[in-house]
Design a protein around this motif. Sequence first.
Motif, mmCIF file in Angstrom:
data_model
loop_
_atom_site.group_PDB
_atom_site.id
_atom_site.type_symbol
_atom_site.label_atom_id
_atom_site.label_comp_id
_atom_site.label_asym_id
_atom_site.label_seq_id
_atom_site.Cartn_x
_atom_site.Cartn_y
_atom_site.Cartn_z
ATOM 1 N N PHE A 297 -7.465 5.691 -1.021
ATOM 2 C CA PHE A 297 -7.405 4.254 -0.769
ATOM 3 C C PHE A 297 -8.404 3.866 0.317
ATOM 4 C CE2 PHE A 297 -3.412 5.323 -2.658
ATOM 5 C CZ PHE A 297 -3.105 4.246 -3.466
ATOM 6 N N ILE B 274 0.832 -1.206 0.000
ATOM 7 C CA ILE B 274 0.000 0.000 0.000
ATOM 8 C C ILE B 274 0.872 1.265 0.000
ATOM 9 C CG2 ILE B 274 -1.755 1.299 1.270
ATOM 10 C CD1 ILE B 274 -2.852 -1.436 2.212
ATOM 11 N N LYS C 100 0.727 4.100 -2.775
ATOM 12 C CA LYS C 100 0.477 5.501 -2.422
ATOM 13 C C LYS C 100 1.537 6.416 -3.024
ATOM 14 C CE LYS C 100 -1.186 6.887 1.654
ATOM 15 N NZ LYS C 100 -1.222 7.006 3.131
ATOM 16 N N THR D 16 -0.659 2.510 7.223
ATOM 17 C CA THR D 16 -0.559 3.172 5.919
ATOM 18 C C THR D 16 -1.421 4.427 5.869
ATOM 19 O OG1 THR D 16 -2.299 1.720 5.107
ATOM 20 C CG2 THR D 16 -0.038 1.050 4.664
#
Lengths: 481, 487
Positions: free
Chosen positions: A392, A380, A384, A422
Amino acid sequence: MKKNVDDYPLYLTATVFLFVAILSFIPFQFDLSGFKIKNVDIFSDFKENPKPEIKPEKPIEEDDFFKPKYDLNPNSNDSIDGLQLKEKIKASIFNLFLAKNLSDANNDTIFVKGNKVVLKNQPIVGNVQQLKFFFDGLNKTKSEVVRIAHFGDSMIEGDLVTADFRELLQNRFGGNGVGLLPITTQDVNFRQSTKISFSSDWKVGTVYSGNPNRFPIGFNGETFVPKAGSWVEYSTPHLYKYLKNFSTVKLLYTNAKPSNVNFVFNGNEKRSEKLIPGKSLNILTINLTKPANSVRIEFPLEDQAQVFGVSLENGNGIYVDNFAMRGNSGVDLNKFDEDLVKEFSSKMNYKLVIFEFGLNALGAARGDFTNYEKSMINVIENLKKILPNTSFLMISVQDKGMKTDPLVKELLDAQKNIAKATNIAFWNFFEVMGGENSMSNWVDANPPLAAKDYIHFNERGAKKLASLLAESLIQAYTKLK
Amino acid sequence: MNFVEKLIEILSYNPQAPLLFNSGFFLYFFLFVLIFNKLFTNYKRAKIIFLTISSIYFYYKSSGIFFILVIISSLIDYIAGIVIHNTNLKFKRKLFLILSLIANLGILGYFKYTNFFINNVNALFSSNIPLQDIFLPVGVSFFTFQSMSYTIDIYRNKLTPERNFTDFLFFVSFFPQLVAGPIVRAADFLPQIHNRPLITKADIGKALFLIIAGLLKKAVIADYISINFVDRVFDWPARYTGVENLLALYGYCLQIYCDFSGYSDMAIGLALLLGFKLPMNFNSPYKAVTITEFWRRWHLSLSSWLRDYLYISLGGNRLGKVRTYINLMLTMLLGGLWHGASWNFVVWGGIHGTALAFERITNLPEKLEKSKILKLFGAIVTFHIWAISMIFFRAQSTQHGIDMVNQIFYYFKPEVFLQFINGYSIVFALMVIGFLSHFTPKKLEDFVTEKISNASLISQAIIITIVIWIVVQFKALDVHPFIYFQF
C-alpha cells in the motif's frame, strides 16, 4: 473661455490618498454573512511581512517513520534558493535577448515567469518494507501479469496521472495495455488513453455515488448491469506507446445468467462467448490471435450479469488500473463486497494499492480531520486484512489555492498520521511540488501545469506528477528490491 | 529588514506583481507624478523630462529591464523619422522606412512569435528545434505599432518629424497608454506636448467617470469572473457541462470587454487628468448590429491603425473588387495574429474577415437599418458570431475549442443552470450587471458624468475612495472553490 483647472487633479488625488490612508487606520473588518470584509491598507507594502507563525514542530516531523530509509539520489543537491537567485539574475540581465531553452525543463524543472524552479523529488518514506510484495511482483513481470490499483478522486479522472505512470512502468517492466476499464464513465470527453462509448441504459452502482440496486461491488468500486441490448465499446488511441492495441480481453462479472454475450472486434470480427453463472468473480478471457484496436460488447438480455469492467491487455507485465472516484475522499473504500475483493486480488494479482485522495476531505472536515483520520485508518486496515499480500502506498494531498489553503497543511498532517497508524508507505507529493504556495507556480508555469481553479492538474501537470512518482517508486525498488 | 531595504524592494520590479492601474502602488505613483507635474507647471522642458522618466519607470515596474526596448525602438524611429524627412532620395527614404519596420517588427517578432515560428518549422520539417522560454514584455504589441505609425506617416509626408528626442520618447512611452493602448497617433499627441494643458471641470467629470467605470469593469467584473469561473472552464472544457461552457463563453465575452475597455478607459481618464487627450477605444461594442459596425466600436485605435497602415498599404479598395476582398481578409488575418502567436488567432481573424466580406457583398448593414426588429436580430447574431470567434481566441488549443463546442451541443444539461446560479451566485450577478450596464443608454452615462463633474471635490474623493474600497474587497476574496454540479 472655459476655466482651466489643471491643478484640480492633484488636489483630488491627494484627497483620495488622504481618505484611503485614514481608512487604513480604521480597522474595518467584519464578517458579513459569509463575506469577509477586509481592511483597506495602503501602507501594507511598507509593513514587515508578518512572519509565519512558528508552530512548535510537531513530533510527527521528527518521526523516524518519515525519514528516508535509503540514500537519496546524489545529484539532487542543488539548493533551490541558490539556484533561483542565480536564475533570477540571469533572467533579468541576459534574458533580454538570450532566452533559455525550454527543453531544459526535465522532470525536476519548471519555468515560472522567467525563473527556473527546481523541484525536489522525495523518496518514498514510511513503511517502505511493506512495499516488498510489490517489489517481488516487479521481479516476476516477465512471467505473470502484475497489477496496481490506482485509487483517486477527480485528480485521476480520465486516466490522468495513471496513463503516464502506467506508460513509464510498462516501459521498464513490460506489459502493454490499459488494464481494467469501466463500462460507463463521466470522463469520456477528456479520457485520452481509451475511447469509450456505451449505451445510456446501463444500471450503475458505485461505492462513491450510491448503489440503489444493492449490486455486489468489486475492487474497482463500480458495478454495471445491462438492459436488453446494452453495449459498450472500447477503441485504442495512438498517443500512448503501450496502448496501441490489445490481444487479450477480460470481462469481469458475477451472477450471470447462463447465456452468451456478443463481441465485435475491429468493427467486423464477431464472436459469441458463454457466461458462467455463480456468485464468485468470473473472468471471461478471450485471447486473440491477432491484436485488435477496438472491441464492442453487447449484452442481449436484461440483467444478464453484474459486470465490473473490461481489461485490455497484451501479455505479461505490469498493468495499472485507474479507479477514479469523483468527489470522494477515500473513506468509501470499504463499501465493496469483501469476498469479491479477495477474488479480484487473487485472480487479477493486485500487488500494489495506491491512494491518491485528499481534496474532497477538505470541504467535509471543516478543519477537523480527526474523523477523516479514523475513517481512513479503518478503510486501510480493513483492506490490509483482506489483501495481506498486497503493498500500500499513500500519496499526499497536493498544494491548493493561490496561496496554500491552511487546511491543506492540516490535512497533510492527518494523512501522515493515517500512513503511520496503518504502517504503510507514504510519498509526500506536497513537498515534491515545492511545498507551500507551490500550486501557483504550477498554474503560472510555462507551459501551465495546472488549471486556474488552483486545484486540478492539466495533462502536462498530471504527466509530471506521474513521472515524479514513477521516479521515486523505481528508485525505492532499485534500492530495496 | 530595515526601512530603506523595504523601500528599495517596493520600488523595484517584481515579476510577481507587475504595476497596473489597479495596483495599490499606483496611487502613490500617480500622486507623486501629479505633485511634480504641478511643481514643473512653468518649466515645460523639465515637466516633459519628468513625465518621460516617470513613464519609463512605470514600464520598468511592469516589465523590468525590458524598458530598454521602449528606448531602443523610440530611438530608431526618431532617427528614421528625421532621415526620411530630410532626404529626397527615394532609395534612402525607403531604406530608413524599412529599417524602422524591421526594428519594430523584429522586436515584436522575436518576443512574441519566436516559439510560434519554431513550432511551425518543427511541424513542417519534422525537425526538433527546442522552444525558447521568452518573456513577453508588456505592451510590445502596442508601442511598436505606435512608433511604426509615426515613421510611416512621415514617409507618406503626412507628418513632420519631432526634433526633440525626449518629446518623441514621451509620446511613445506616456504611461497611461504604454502597456495596453489606446494606440495613439503622433499627429494627435505631439501637438499636445507643446501646449499648456487645458483641463476643464467637464474634463474632470469625464475622467473620473472613465476611471471609476474602468476600475469596476477591470478589477471587479473581469478579474473576478475570470479567476473564479471562466478560466477554469476554458482550461478544461470537457470537464464541464454544456451549460457551464456556454456561460463561460458569454462570461469570457464580458470579461475580455471589461478587462480591455476598462483598462483603456482608465488610461484615457488618467491621461485626461494630466491634460492629455487620448482617442476613444471602445464604444459599447455589443450594441453593434453587424460585424462591420462591431469593428467601429471595438478597439478603435487598433482597427483604425490596421485600416490606415495595413489595409491601405496593401492597396485598400483601389485595386479592384477582388483585391479589395483579399486585402480585407489579409488585414483581418494579420490583425488576428497580432493578438497572439497561434493559428487560433489567425482563424479568429479569418472568421471576422469572412463576416466583413459577406456584409460588404450583401450590403447587409444598410439593409438592417430599416427595422428595429432586424437590428435586434442583427445584434444577437453579431454577438454570437463574436462569441464563436472568441472560442478560438481564448481556447488553449484547437482541441479545447472543439471540446467546448461539443459540450455545448451534445452535453448541454440545462438542469445545471439553476445549480450554477446557486453555486456561482457572485459570478452570475456580476455577469448580469456587466451585460446590463453595457446596454445602458448613452443619456444615462452623460447624466452621471455631469453629476460627477458638478460634485464637490470632497464628494468626488469619497466616491473614488468607495470604489477603491470595493476593488480591495474583491481582490481579497478567496478563490471560489471548484464545484462539480450533480446531474
